[in-house]
Design a protein around this motif. Structure first.
Motif, PDB file in Angstrom:
ATOM      1  N   SER A  70      32.311  61.321  20.338  1.00  0.00           N
ATOM      2  CA  SER A  70      32.970  60.304  21.167  1.00  0.00           C
ATOM      3  C   SER A  70      34.099  60.904  21.991  1.00  0.00           C
ATOM      4  O   SER A  70      34.250  60.608  23.179  1.00  0.00           O
ATOM      5  N   MET A  71      34.892  61.789  21.393  1.00  0.00           N
ATOM      6  CA  MET A  71      36.089  62.294  22.068  1.00  0.00           C
ATOM      7  C   MET A  71      35.765  63.122  23.306  1.00  0.00           C
ATOM      8  O   MET A  71      36.476  63.053  24.316  1.00  0.00           O
ATOM      9  N   ILE A 105      31.825  55.278  19.443  1.00  0.00           N
ATOM     10  CA  ILE A 105      32.600  54.944  18.247  1.00  0.00           C
ATOM     11  C   ILE A 105      32.097  53.656  17.617  1.00  0.00           C
ATOM     12  O   ILE A 105      31.878  53.582  16.396  1.00  0.00           O
ATOM     13  N   VAL A 106      31.906  52.615  18.422  1.00  0.00           N
ATOM     14  CA  VAL A 106      31.489  51.327  17.860  1.00  0.00           C
ATOM     15  C   VAL A 106      30.061  51.411  17.321  1.00  0.00           C
ATOM     16  O   VAL A 106      29.706  50.703  16.368  1.00  0.00           O
ATOM     17  N   SER A 107      29.235  52.288  17.886  1.00  0.00           N
ATOM     18  CA  SER A 107      27.879  52.481  17.354  1.00  0.00           C
ATOM     19  C   SER A 107      27.939  53.069  15.953  1.00  0.00           C
ATOM     20  O   SER A 107      27.239  52.606  15.035  1.00  0.00           O
ATOM     21  N   PHE A 108      28.762  54.108  15.779  1.00  0.00           N
ATOM     22  CA  PHE A 108      28.940  54.682  14.445  1.00  0.00           C
ATOM     23  C   PHE A 108      29.491  53.638  13.478  1.00  0.00           C
ATOM     24  O   PHE A 108      29.042  53.527  12.332  1.00  0.00           O
ATOM     25  N   LEU A 162      42.930  56.877  18.423  1.00  0.00           N
ATOM     26  CA  LEU A 162      44.158  57.293  19.098  1.00  0.00           C
ATOM     27  C   LEU A 162      43.842  58.020  20.403  1.00  0.00           C
ATOM     28  O   LEU A 162      44.528  57.830  21.418  1.00  0.00           O
ATOM     29  N   TRP A 163      42.833  58.847  20.383  1.00  0.00           N
ATOM     30  CA  TRP A 163      42.430  59.593  21.568  1.00  0.00           C
ATOM     31  C   TRP A 163      42.022  58.641  22.699  1.00  0.00           C
ATOM     32  O   TRP A 163      42.459  58.781  23.841  1.00  0.00           O
ATOM     33  N   VAL A 164      41.175  57.682  22.371  1.00  0.00           N
ATOM     34  CA  VAL A 164      40.711  56.721  23.380  1.00  0.00           C
ATOM     35  C   VAL A 164      41.869  55.867  23.885  1.00  0.00           C
ATOM     36  O   VAL A 164      42.002  55.628  25.095  1.00  0.00           O
TER      37      VAL A 164
END
Length: 695
Positions: free
Chosen positions: A630-631, A179-182, A536-538
């Motif tokens: 990511s999820m 996520i942080v890469s995106f 939210l998932w993470v």
């Protein structure tokens, strides 16, 4: 190669009446023997309980000295954390007392506070929106924020390896890194646009204030007099067109399709926007240069590690507040400011019956607190072991929420003046996202005396807000990689070279945003890759992991999950937080995050750009692939860890629910662990321990 291995907790208790009698063993891989040793601040692994024994090897209730078989030696090396090499440079820590708090402020207090919160507040009932906002803030935002920085500080590891705290959930760290890469790839483009506007403001007349330029069309409208005249000529005119609507080329009603000069500057000059995602068009060299400059600035902010980052944030985190207060004074003194503030804060309690209001409040909390990205864990990992992260979390929460409220006053006071000047409702000029920063506010600035000065100040503030959010995000990614390969990245100038490679690769990927169709790509990234759904998932799994599963493999009685983590926190700060935080980790936060997640799926709609362009199915599919990238890492992590761990199924689960701790080379870290182990058996001694302390 040396490891300290204990059966349970830290292995300091020897009373057989306490259940098992854990002993600490020193395993020397070169000699293949096992012997009792004294505690030392080195790397260790909490070994499985009685159910995990190797036949013919080491047993925890046998004599202190016993020869270990090669199979035992291999198994101990497998389950133990990587050794701490004596010649490896020490892990950095923050230098100044305010470095950490300012880094948090710089990273999390960003453009979302300026361009998203005020609009959502106006849209969802004004002051009434603060009710669901604070409910989600207290039930999920602050508890999860505190969880992440405390986890980083306790483990002294970045967002990837910190989840060795519960190896079964190691996929959380991988998901956060994706996520942080995106986010790092596309968020920096906002800095590129801000740099474009910043340089364009150094002129006597702002280029978006007039028509007649090469990028303007015959529908361009600039002056207030023209706007009012056009407004009177048609009831359906959308004069300012702040939603960035692209005008159809075959439009016939000239008045109905008049476009503000600031909108034409954004669409036709800055973006030179094409007709859709399938029309990338040509590259724009000006945006490429601005993007390159943005990445160069980011690189020099972090290439020396937290020592340089800690110095940079004193300026990048504090100076935006100077500009914000200047704009506040100017805004509230403008004629019509009270009209804008009324729209912003006037409560509309009936809006609380709309589920969308609650969803907007929840997602805004996660956006503004930068939860689920792993970067907060990385920033916390550079704290000293006994830093009061509990106090830091409270201070940050006050600053973050206060900044959001303050930004709303700044923005809507100016929008009220703008609406009054044009004779329209504030609702017609209110906008969120890039439309507010690059269309509405630039237009509002043109209505002020000395407009170039205010434009320079505003876009410099936007640049700094984006800068520290960006470089702290990159720092979080680099920290995770550095903790994975410390023997490589913590030697010599390898870290600087690695950061340069990361920045350059992400710059190359970012060139997609510099095409004429780049805005469509940007919106796709923003809607899916680092969206509220993925965060939210993470966050749901973070709360479940710490609340229920942490330490379950080596638990003693009820000492696992949030209870165990509470004692870890006590070993750092000297007291346990209030019981509400524990309740949130176990119950409130999982319910809130999963509830919003499910609601967002139920209310899902196909992505659009400015309500006029609908993304094609293949574009929507790309967006979902970015979200799932990511999820799926969390369930994949479950399956991978179970399949690659040795033993029966129950032994594998036992192993994966047993923490892997990496000890610091600090005496206070070892002392903290000892105090933690004793406290878990003896329980709290004082009322202060029982009740906790807010600070």
């Amino acid at each position: 190669m040396r490891f300290y291995v204990t059966e349970t907790w830290v292995g300091l208790l020897s009373n057989p009446n306490q259940g098992r009698a854990p002993r600490k063993f020193l395993v020397d891989g070169s000699q293949g023997d096992t012997r009792e040793s004294t505690p030392s601040p080195t790397t260790y692994r909490t070994v499985l309980s009685d159910s995990f024994r190797s036949p013919g090897g080491v047993t925890m209730d046998g004599p202190a000295t016993k020869t270990a078989s090669k199979a035992d030696e291999a198994e101990l090396n497998r389950v133990a954390a990587p050794p701490v090499e004596d010649d490896l440079p020490e892990r950095e820590t923050w230098i100044g007392k305010l470095d950490f708090i300012l880094a948090l402020v710089g990273f999390s207090v960003g453009l979302g506070n300026v361009w998203r919160f005020p609009y959502l507040c106006y849209k969802n009932g004004g002051g009434a929106f603060l009710i669901p906002y604070f409910i989600f803030l207290l039930g999920a935002g602050i508890p999860t924020f505190f969880l992440e920085i405390a986890l980083g500080q306790f483990m002294s590891l970045g967002g990837l390896k910190a989840w060795n705290l519960c190896p079964l959930f190691s996929g959380i760290g991988v998901a956060s890194m994706v996520i942080v890469s995106f986010l790092n790839m596309y968020y920096v483009m906002v800095m590129g646009w801000a740099l474009h506007y910043f340089f364009a403001s150094f002129t006597s007349e702002l280029p978006w204030a007039t028509c007649g330029n090469w990028w303007n069309t015959d529908r361009c409208i600039a002056s207030d007099e023209e706007i009012k005249k056009a407004e009177n000529s048609t009831m359906n005119s959308t004069l300012l067109n702040v939603t960035m609507t692209t005008v159809a080329p075959n439009a016939t009603n000239e008045n109905a399709t008049r476009i503000a000069a600031s909108l034409e500057y954004w669409n036709n000059r800055v973006l030179q926007i094409s007709g859709g995602l399938d029309q990338p068009g040509s590259m724009q060299w000006e945006l490429i240069l601005c993007l390159l400059l943005a990445w160069i600035i980011v690189y020099f902010c972090i290439f020396k590690g937290v020592k340089s980052t800690g110095r940079v944030v004193y300026f990048t985190a504090l100076f935006p507040y100077v500009v914000l207060f200047i704009l506040l004074i100017r805004g509230v003194t403008l004629q019509g400011a009270d009209i804008g503030l009324e729209f912003y804060l006037k409560p509309n309690i009936t809006r609380l019956g709309d589920p969308q209001v609650w969803m907007d409040a929840g997602t805004q909390v996660f956006f503004s607190y930068s939860i689920g990205l792993g970067s907060l864990i990385a920033l916390g990992s550079y704290n000293k072991f006994n830093n009061n992260c509990h106090r830091d979390a409270i201070v940050f929460a006050i600053v973050n929420t206060g900044t959001s409220l303050l930004s709303g006053i700044v923005i809507f006071s100016v929008l009220g003046h703008m609406a009054m000047q044009q004779g329209v409702s504030v609702g017609e000029v209110a906008e969120s996202g890039p439309g507010l920063v690059f269309i509405v506010y630039p237009k509002a600035v043109t209505l002020m005396p000395l407009s170039p000065l205010w434009a320079i100040l505003f876009f410099f503030m936007v640049l700094l807000l984006g800068l520290d959010s960006e470089f702290c995000g990159v720092e979080g990614f680099v920290t995770s990689c550095q903790d994975m390969y410390p023997h490589i990245l913590r030697r010599g100038h390898n870290r600087e070279i690695f950061i340069a490679v990361v920045c350059f690769v992400k710059f190359l990927i970012g060139l997609a945003f510099c095409t004429q169709g780049g805005m469509y790509v940007f919106q796709l990234f923003d809607n899916y890759s680092a969206s509220g759904m993925t965060l939210l998932w993470v966050t749901f799994f973070q709360a479940i992991c710490i609340g229920w599963f942490y330490g379950l493999g080596d638990r003693v009685g009820w000492n696992f999950g949030s209870t165990k983590f509470y004692w870890d926190i006590k070993s750092m700060v000297g007291f346990r937080p209030i019981i509400w935080i524990k309740i949130c980790w176990m119950v409130v936060t999982p319910i809130m995050t999963m509830g919003i997640f499910i609601f967002s799926l139920v209310k899902y709609q196909r992505p659009t750009y400015n309500k006029t362009y609908t993304y094609p199915p293949w574009g929507e599919a790309i967006g979902w692939l970015m979200a799932l990238a990511s999820m799926v890492m969390i369930p994949i992590g479950f399956v991978y860890n179970i399949l690659t761990t040795k033993g029966t199924f129950s032994e594998r689960i036992h192993t994966l629910l047993t923490p892997i701790y990496t000890k610091r080379k600090e005496e206070n870290g070892a002392v903290g662990e000892e105090a933690n182990a004793i406290a878990m058996v003896d329980g709290p001694k004082t009322d202060h321990d029982k009740q906790g302390n807010m600070l």
